[in-house]
Design a protein around this motif. Sequence first.
Motif, PDB file in Angstrom:
ATOM      1  N   LEU A 199      10.123  14.234 -64.401  1.00 59.16           N
ATOM      2  CA  LEU A 199       9.308  13.096 -63.686  1.00 59.16           C
ATOM      3  C   LEU A 199       9.912  12.821 -62.497  1.00 59.16           C
ATOM      4  N   ILE A 200      10.931  13.001 -62.246  1.00 60.15           N
ATOM      5  CA  ILE A 200      11.808  13.018 -60.835  1.00 60.15           C
ATOM      6  C   ILE A 200      11.280  14.048 -59.942  1.00 60.15           C
ATOM      7  N   PHE A 201      11.308  15.224 -60.519  1.00 58.59           N
ATOM      8  CA  PHE A 201      10.837  16.363 -59.782  1.00 58.59           C
ATOM      9  C   PHE A 201       9.401  16.252 -59.191  1.00 58.59           C
ATOM     10  N   ILE A 223       7.792  13.118 -58.782  1.00 65.55           N
ATOM     11  CA  ILE A 223       7.914  12.230 -57.710  1.00 65.55           C
ATOM     12  C   ILE A 223       8.423  12.521 -56.336  1.00 65.55           C
ATOM     13  N   ALA A 224       9.488  13.176 -56.419  1.00 69.21           N
ATOM     14  CA  ALA A 224       9.972  13.838 -55.222  1.00 69.21           C
ATOM     15  C   ALA A 224       8.950  14.702 -54.438  1.00 69.21           C
ATOM     16  N   TRP A 225       8.340  15.493 -55.378  1.00 68.62           N
ATOM     17  CA  TRP A 225       7.299  16.380 -54.639  1.00 68.62           C
ATOM     18  C   TRP A 225       6.249  15.656 -54.053  1.00 68.62           C
ATOM     19  N   PHE A 226       5.857  14.543 -54.660  1.00 64.83           N
ATOM     20  CA  PHE A 226       4.535  13.680 -54.189  1.00 64.83           C
ATOM     21  C   PHE A 226       5.248  12.844 -52.811  1.00 64.83           C
ATOM     22  N   SER A 227       6.279  12.428 -52.749  1.00 67.90           N
ATOM     23  CA  SER A 227       6.922  11.870 -51.597  1.00 67.90           C
ATOM     24  C   SER A 227       7.151  12.673 -50.490  1.00 67.90           C
ATOM     25  N   VAL A 228       7.220  13.939 -50.619  1.00 67.50           N
ATOM     26  CA  VAL A 228       7.571  14.911 -49.727  1.00 67.50           C
ATOM     27  C   VAL A 228       6.449  15.378 -49.081  1.00 67.50           C
ATOM     28  N   GLU A 229       5.225  15.268 -49.978  1.00 62.79           N
ATOM     29  CA  GLU A 229       3.940  15.577 -49.470  1.00 62.79           C
ATOM     30  C   GLU A 229       3.410  14.728 -48.627  1.00 62.79           C
ATOM     31  N   ILE A 230       3.792  13.448 -48.973  1.00 63.68           N
ATOM     32  CA  ILE A 230       3.180  12.282 -48.077  1.00 63.68           C
ATOM     33  C   ILE A 230       4.288  11.885 -46.783  1.00 63.68           C
ATOM     34  N   VAL A 237       7.349  10.428 -47.125  1.00 63.12           N
ATOM     35  CA  VAL A 237       7.869   8.947 -47.408  1.00 63.12           C
ATOM     36  C   VAL A 237       8.876   9.219 -48.285  1.00 63.12           C
ATOM     37  N   ALA A 238      10.296   9.145 -47.735  1.00 64.83           N
ATOM     38  CA  ALA A 238      11.391   9.494 -48.560  1.00 64.83           C
ATOM     39  C   ALA A 238      11.800   8.339 -49.386  1.00 64.83           C
ATOM     40  N   TRP A 239      11.427   7.012 -48.947  1.00 64.03           N
ATOM     41  CA  TRP A 239      11.958   5.439 -49.419  1.00 64.03           C
ATOM     42  C   TRP A 239      11.092   5.659 -50.990  1.00 64.03           C
ATOM     43  N   LEU A 240       9.986   6.184 -50.900  1.00 60.88           N
ATOM     44  CA  LEU A 240       9.049   6.236 -52.056  1.00 60.88           C
ATOM     45  C   LEU A 240       9.910   6.570 -53.245  1.00 60.88           C
ATOM     46  N   THR A 241      10.699   7.957 -53.039  1.00 58.95           N
ATOM     47  CA  THR A 241      11.256   8.455 -54.089  1.00 58.95           C
ATOM     48  C   THR A 241      12.380   7.451 -54.611  1.00 58.95           C
ATOM     49  N   ILE A 242      13.268   6.937 -53.937  1.00 62.34           N
ATOM     50  CA  ILE A 242      14.130   6.184 -54.251  1.00 62.34           C
ATOM     51  C   ILE A 242      13.759   4.967 -54.979  1.00 62.34           C
ATOM     52  N   LEU A 301      12.310   6.084 -58.417  1.00 59.23           N
ATOM     53  CA  LEU A 301      13.778   6.461 -59.382  1.00 59.23           C
ATOM     54  C   LEU A 301      14.364   5.087 -59.838  1.00 59.23           C
ATOM     55  N   ILE A 302      14.514   4.298 -59.183  1.00 57.45           N
ATOM     56  CA  ILE A 302      15.125   2.985 -59.970  1.00 57.45           C
ATOM     57  C   ILE A 302      14.087   2.403 -60.961  1.00 57.45           C
ATOM     58  N   ILE A 303      12.593   2.300 -60.466  1.00 57.81           N
ATOM     59  CA  ILE A 303      11.841   1.788 -61.632  1.00 57.81           C
ATOM     60  C   ILE A 303      11.674   2.769 -62.824  1.00 57.81           C
ATOM     61  N   LEU A 304      11.629   3.929 -62.491  1.00 54.86           N
ATOM     62  CA  LEU A 304      11.608   4.787 -63.757  1.00 54.86           C
ATOM     63  C   LEU A 304      12.785   4.799 -64.549  1.00 54.86           C
ATOM     64  N   GLU A 305      13.949   4.793 -63.962  1.00 57.26           N
ATOM     65  CA  GLU A 305      15.234   4.703 -64.739  1.00 57.26           C
ATOM     66  C   GLU A 305      15.255   3.589 -65.670  1.00 57.26           C
ATOM     67  N   ARG A 306      15.026   2.494 -65.220  1.00 55.87           N
ATOM     68  CA  ARG A 306      15.013   1.198 -65.963  1.00 55.87           C
ATOM     69  C   ARG A 306      14.043   1.158 -67.074  1.00 55.87           C
TER      70      ARG A 306
END
Length: 155
Positions: A77-79, A81-88, A90-95, A98-103
Amino acid sequence: MQSVQWFDERAIKVPFECCYCNTAIGDGKYRVKKVVRKDRLTQKYVLEFPICGDCKRRYRNKTILNYLLGILVFSILIFGIAWFSVEINVAWLTIVFLIILERGFQFVFGKFVLEPLRPAILNSDGKLTFHNKEYERRFEALNSLSNAPQEDELD
């Protein structure tokens, strides 16, 4: 055969059979812990249930396997989301993701994956739930008889 333990100012009788498989005599101990905070008073309840060595090992192996599978799913899932945010771009989207996913992952993994594996669970209201329903019936039968008034108390 049974052992007597104290919980919340009442005596609880525990059968000597394994609380997971209910067939063998439990030579190990499975501890159920619960911390209850009321006002400024903190009480820690600890109950011990017998568990055989095979069931304890099986429980430990299932828990480790589920942790490893959870780490694998979370990594995928992290990979993604990171791939998706790099494509668009927007690096803050990954962070944020990640916080929402982790909780969410901690809640779902703990509640729906690890909790049903436990041999015994102590709820917040003080009720015990067992993985083995036959052991739970035997446990409730022992304790319902022990909580009934004795003949001497009725006089």
